[in-house]
Design a protein around this motif. Structure first.
Motif, PDB file in Angstrom:
ATOM      1  N   ALA A   1       0.831  -1.205   0.000  1.00 34.64           N
ATOM      2  CA  ALA A   1       0.000   0.000   0.000  1.00 34.64           C
ATOM      3  C   ALA A   1       0.867   1.258   0.000  1.00 34.64           C
ATOM      4  N   ALA A   2       1.895   1.272   0.845  1.00 35.92           N
ATOM      5  CA  ALA A   2       2.783   2.433   0.908  1.00 35.92           C
ATOM      6  C   ALA A   2       3.524   2.625  -0.416  1.00 35.92           C
ATOM      7  N   SER A   3       3.976   1.537  -1.019  1.00 34.33           N
ATOM      8  CA  SER A   3       4.694   1.606  -2.293  1.00 34.33           C
ATOM      9  C   SER A   3       3.796   2.139  -3.402  1.00 34.33           C
ATOM     10  N   ALA A   4       2.551   1.660  -3.452  1.00 36.18           N
ATOM     11  CA  ALA A   4       1.615   2.095  -4.494  1.00 36.18           C
ATOM     12  C   ALA A   4       1.371   3.592  -4.411  1.00 36.18           C
TER      13      ALA A   4
ATOM     14  N   THR B   1      17.431  -1.933 -10.352  1.00 37.68           N
ATOM     15  CA  THR B   1      18.830  -1.561 -10.149  1.00 37.68           C
ATOM     16  C   THR B   1      19.015  -0.866  -8.810  1.00 37.68           C
ATOM     17  N   ALA B   2      18.148   0.117  -8.528  1.00 36.14           N
ATOM     18  CA  ALA B   2      18.270   0.875  -7.280  1.00 36.14           C
ATOM     19  C   ALA B   2      18.047  -0.016  -6.063  1.00 36.14           C
ATOM     20  N   MET B   3      17.028  -0.879  -6.128  1.00 35.65           N
ATOM     21  CA  MET B   3      16.735  -1.751  -4.987  1.00 35.65           C
ATOM     22  C   MET B   3      17.848  -2.776  -4.769  1.00 35.65           C
TER      23      MET B   3
ATOM     24  N   PHE C   1       9.601  -8.356  -1.248  1.00 39.16           N
ATOM     25  CA  PHE C   1       9.412  -6.911  -1.306  1.00 39.16           C
ATOM     26  C   PHE C   1       9.846  -6.338  -2.657  1.00 39.16           C
ATOM     27  N   GLU C   2      10.967  -6.839  -3.165  1.00 42.66           N
ATOM     28  CA  GLU C   2      11.455  -6.324  -4.444  1.00 42.66           C
ATOM     29  C   GLU C   2      10.507  -6.704  -5.579  1.00 42.66           C
ATOM     30  N   ALA C   3      10.040  -7.942  -5.584  1.00 43.50           N
ATOM     31  CA  ALA C   3       9.106  -8.377  -6.629  1.00 43.50           C
ATOM     32  C   ALA C   3       7.808  -7.574  -6.559  1.00 43.50           C
ATOM     33  N   THR C   4       7.346  -7.303  -5.354  1.00 42.03           N
ATOM     34  CA  THR C   4       6.117  -6.523  -5.179  1.00 42.03           C
ATOM     35  C   THR C   4       6.289  -5.103  -5.704  1.00 42.03           C
ATOM     36  N   PHE C   5       7.390  -4.476  -5.316  1.00 41.07           N
ATOM     37  CA  PHE C   5       7.621  -3.086  -5.731  1.00 41.07           C
ATOM     38  C   PHE C   5       7.797  -2.978  -7.234  1.00 41.07           C
ATOM     39  N   LEU C   6       8.538  -3.909  -7.820  1.00 43.54           N
ATOM     40  CA  LEU C   6       8.781  -3.860  -9.261  1.00 43.54           C
ATOM     41  C   LEU C   6       7.492  -4.080 -10.048  1.00 43.54           C
ATOM     42  N   ALA C   7       6.632  -4.978  -9.572  1.00 48.00           N
ATOM     43  CA  ALA C   7       5.356  -5.209 -10.243  1.00 48.00           C
ATOM     44  C   ALA C   7       4.495  -3.944 -10.192  1.00 48.00           C
TER      45      ALA C   7
ATOM     46  N   ASN D   1       2.279   0.891 -12.701  1.00 46.76           N
ATOM     47  CA  ASN D   1       2.080   2.330 -12.572  1.00 46.76           C
ATOM     48  C   ASN D   1       2.542   3.062 -13.830  1.00 46.76           C
ATOM     49  N   ALA D   2       3.752   2.722 -14.294  1.00 42.91           N
ATOM     50  CA  ALA D   2       4.280   3.361 -15.505  1.00 42.91           C
ATOM     51  C   ALA D   2       3.435   3.008 -16.720  1.00 42.91           C
TER      52      ALA D   2
END
Length: 206
Positions: A11-14, A52-54, A150-156, A161-162
């Protein structure tokens, strides 16, 4: 790691991803100028940039940036210069929809590289992940398992979003044909990108 912890992170990432920044602005400008064909390459580029950043953050580069003024300053200058370059190019597009060549003449790899550079070559992204991720870590659960989830969630979420911004902008492209409106968008967008580049250089490492 509990489901509640993962849900809070998602939720925070979104919410953070939906806030327009240099990356979103680049995606929108490409889509407005060249249509829906840019959606997938740009979304892939954004996801790769965040990956890359993560990953660098996970490997401890975030701590290095915080400790080394020279490394931090070098990355700031490289990232800022690229943002300023893109901003000037968009500003000079005037009242045309194309800040870049036609979509069918621009290789997908070039669009991916643009999005990747803007997303990854920002030291703020790495230091952000260093500060953001630990809030959701469970010290009683395996570290690597949590990082992968966490990384897979954020990247998805970053990809979706993009992609959403690109599709929405490409649809607006068919409606927005007013030269004055496009000139205002290009100059505003270009100014914001240049401003983001200057802000990156001015940002203090801590």
């Amino acid at each position: 790691m509990s489901v509640e912890n993962w849900a809070a992170f998602a939720a925070a990432s979104a919410i953070l991803l939906m806030i327009p920044g240099p990356t979103v602005l680049l995606v929108v400008s490409y889509a407005l100028g060249q249509g829906w064909r840019t959606a997938l390459p740009m979304a892939l580029g954004v996801a790769l940039g965040d990956f890359t950043a993560m990953t660098l953050s996970m490997l401890g580069v975030g701590a290095l940036l915080a400790a080394s003024a020279a490394v931090f300053t070098t990355l700031k200058i490289v990232g800022a210069a690229y943002l300023v370059y893109l901003g000037i190019k968009l500003f000079r597009a005037g009242g045309t929809l194309r800040a870049e060549p036609r979509a069918d003449s621009v290789p997908s790899l070039k669009m991916i590289a643009h999005a990747w550079l803007v997303t990854a070559l920002n030291p703020k992204s790495i230091t952000f992940f260093v500060a953001f991720l630990p809030q959701f870590l469970d010290r009683h659960s395996p570290f690597m398992t949590q990082m992968v989830v966490f990384e897979a969630t954020f990247l998805a979420l970053a990809f979706l979003n993009a992609l959403g911004y690109a599709v929405a902008a490409s649809r607006a492209r068919a409606v927005v044909r007013n030269e004055r409106a496009i000139r205002i968008f290009n100059r505003t967008g270009g100014t914001l990108l240049v401003g983001a580049g200057i802000a990156t250089v001015a940002m203090r490492g801590s």
